[in-house]
Design a protein around this motif. Structure first.
Motif, PDB file in Angstrom:
ATOM      1  N   LYS A  40      -2.983  -4.018   8.789  1.00  0.00           N
ATOM      2  CA  LYS A  40      -3.390  -4.838   7.850  1.00  0.00           C
ATOM      3  C   LYS A  40      -3.680  -4.224   6.447  1.00  0.00           C
ATOM      4  O   LYS A  40      -3.910  -5.167   5.385  1.00  0.00           O
ATOM      5  CB  LYS A  40      -3.936  -6.026   8.042  1.00  0.00           C
ATOM      6  CG  LYS A  40      -3.574  -6.982   9.217  1.00  0.00           C
ATOM      7  CD  LYS A  40      -4.426  -8.256   9.685  1.00  0.00           C
ATOM      8  CE  LYS A  40      -3.758  -8.641  10.956  1.00  0.00           C
ATOM      9  NZ  LYS A  40      -4.778  -9.832  11.496  1.00  0.00           N
ATOM     10  N   VAL A  41      -4.068  -3.154   6.187  1.00  0.00           N
ATOM     11  CA  VAL A  41      -4.456  -2.335   5.091  1.00  0.00           C
ATOM     12  C   VAL A  41      -3.124  -2.558   3.957  1.00  0.00           C
ATOM     13  O   VAL A  41      -1.939  -2.088   4.526  1.00  0.00           O
ATOM     14  CB  VAL A  41      -4.856  -0.912   5.157  1.00  0.00           C
ATOM     15  CG1 VAL A  41      -4.984  -0.305   3.830  1.00  0.00           C
ATOM     16  CG2 VAL A  41      -6.143  -0.972   6.069  1.00  0.00           C
ATOM     17  N   VAL A  42      -3.294  -2.902   2.819  1.00  0.00           N
ATOM     18  CA  VAL A  42      -2.705  -3.098   1.617  1.00  0.00           C
ATOM     19  C   VAL A  42      -2.821  -2.150   0.508  1.00  0.00           C
ATOM     20  O   VAL A  42      -3.911  -2.483   0.126  1.00  0.00           O
ATOM     21  CB  VAL A  42      -2.144  -4.482   1.116  1.00  0.00           C
ATOM     22  CG1 VAL A  42      -1.181  -4.417   0.243  1.00  0.00           C
ATOM     23  CG2 VAL A  42      -1.785  -5.383   2.447  1.00  0.00           C
ATOM     24  N   VAL A  43      -2.087  -1.068   0.310  1.00  0.00           N
ATOM     25  CA  VAL A  43      -2.574  -0.277  -0.833  1.00  0.00           C
ATOM     26  C   VAL A  43      -1.047  -0.566  -2.042  1.00  0.00           C
ATOM     27  O   VAL A  43      -0.303  -0.227  -1.605  1.00  0.00           O
ATOM     28  CB  VAL A  43      -2.362   1.327  -0.524  1.00  0.00           C
ATOM     29  CG1 VAL A  43      -2.904   2.207  -1.676  1.00  0.00           C
ATOM     30  CG2 VAL A  43      -3.450   1.598   0.707  1.00  0.00           C
ATOM     31  N   LEU A  44      -1.754  -0.666  -3.204  1.00  0.00           N
ATOM     32  CA  LEU A  44      -0.762  -0.962  -4.281  1.00  0.00           C
ATOM     33  C   LEU A  44      -0.516   0.364  -5.053  1.00  0.00           C
ATOM     34  O   LEU A  44      -1.704   1.129  -5.381  1.00  0.00           O
ATOM     35  CB  LEU A  44      -1.389  -2.181  -5.044  1.00  0.00           C
ATOM     36  CG  LEU A  44      -1.221  -3.384  -4.456  1.00  0.00           C
ATOM     37  CD1 LEU A  44      -1.712  -4.588  -5.368  1.00  0.00           C
ATOM     38  CD2 LEU A  44      -0.300  -3.744  -3.646  1.00  0.00           C
ATOM     39  N   ASN A  45       0.452   0.625  -5.507  1.00  0.00           N
ATOM     40  CA  ASN A  45       0.942   1.847  -6.389  1.00  0.00           C
ATOM     41  C   ASN A  45       0.844   3.109  -5.728  1.00  0.00           C
ATOM     42  O   ASN A  45       0.520   4.083  -6.422  1.00  0.00           O
ATOM     43  CB  ASN A  45       0.031   1.796  -7.705  1.00  0.00           C
ATOM     44  CG  ASN A  45       0.773   2.483  -8.992  1.00  0.00           C
ATOM     45  OD1 ASN A  45       1.649   2.712  -9.167  1.00  0.00           O
ATOM     46  ND2 ASN A  45      -0.213   3.661  -9.521  1.00  0.00           N
TER      47      ASN A  45
END
Length: 213
Positions: A40-45
């Motif tokens: 469920k880890v979300v990393v943006l860019n």
């Protein structure tokens, strides 16, 4: 001490010059990777989808540079990190290159799930710190103990680096302690094991289906 006047965009937060020290590779245990809900880890860019979560490695693998995350259109990177229970986070370390791609600033937010870049731009961090270039995880950045106890979600925002067009990170280590499981979920699971017809007249949307653009 807190430097409330420092930091980009006039953000407050304590510890833009948080205490750092060279611990020489002994006496620190960065084992909180075991309690990160990696699915469920979300990393943006991130320039490559799914690369950001891979920097949360076991301590013994921290020097392995096979996996790393690199920012895409600018130097910013934003990590949304859920845990499998309630944890206490007492410190952080990271590994980059000894060049301008190394992140130079870190803003940390607790228990604010799935933050976007607009969210972090308008919110006061729970802690903010200046970073030093570190290519082996030798520098530990202590977190404010009173603020990061009983945490279930952590957001790490790296707004800038030392001057490169992209930011590159090979490893992020968190130290601390696991405190307890999500007791509320256990109660709901027990209740749902014996459903009643009237309970399902109005279905509740599944929060897990939120989409991040």
């Amino acid at each position: 001490m807190c430097d409330h006047g420092h930091g980009n965009g006039g953000h407050g937060g304590c510890a833009s010059h948080a205490q750092t020290f060279d611990y020489g590779g002994t006496g620190m245990e960065y084992h909180m990777v075991n309690y990160i809900d990696k699915d469920k880890v979300v990393v943006l860019n991130e320039s490559v989808d799914g690369s950001g979560v891979k920097v949360f490695k076991a301590w013994d693998n921290r020097i392995d540079r096979t996996d790393y995350v690199e920012s895409d259109v600018d130097p910013e990177l934003l990590f949304n990190i859920p845990f499998t229970g309630h944890v206490k986070i007492t410190g952080i370390t990271l590994i980059g290159d000894l060049d301008e791609s190394h992140p130079s600033d870190l803003r940390i937010f607790k228990d604010r799930e799935i933050m976007s870049f607009s969210d972090v731009a308008n919110a006061k961090p729970d802690q903010e710190m200046k970073l030093k270039q570190d290519d082996s995880g030798q520098i530990d950045y202590p977190l404010i103990a009173a603020k990061f106890s009983n945490v279930h979600h952590l957001t790490l925002y790296f707004p800038t680096n030392f001057g490169d067009d992209v930011t590159r990170i090979f490893y992020i280590g968190l130290r601390g302690d696991f405190q307890h499981n999500f007791r509320e979920k256990a109660v709901i699971a027990t209740y749902e094991s014996r459903p009643m017809a009237d309970d399902h007249k109005a279905e509740i949307p599944d929060a897990a289906h939120h989409h991040i653009c």
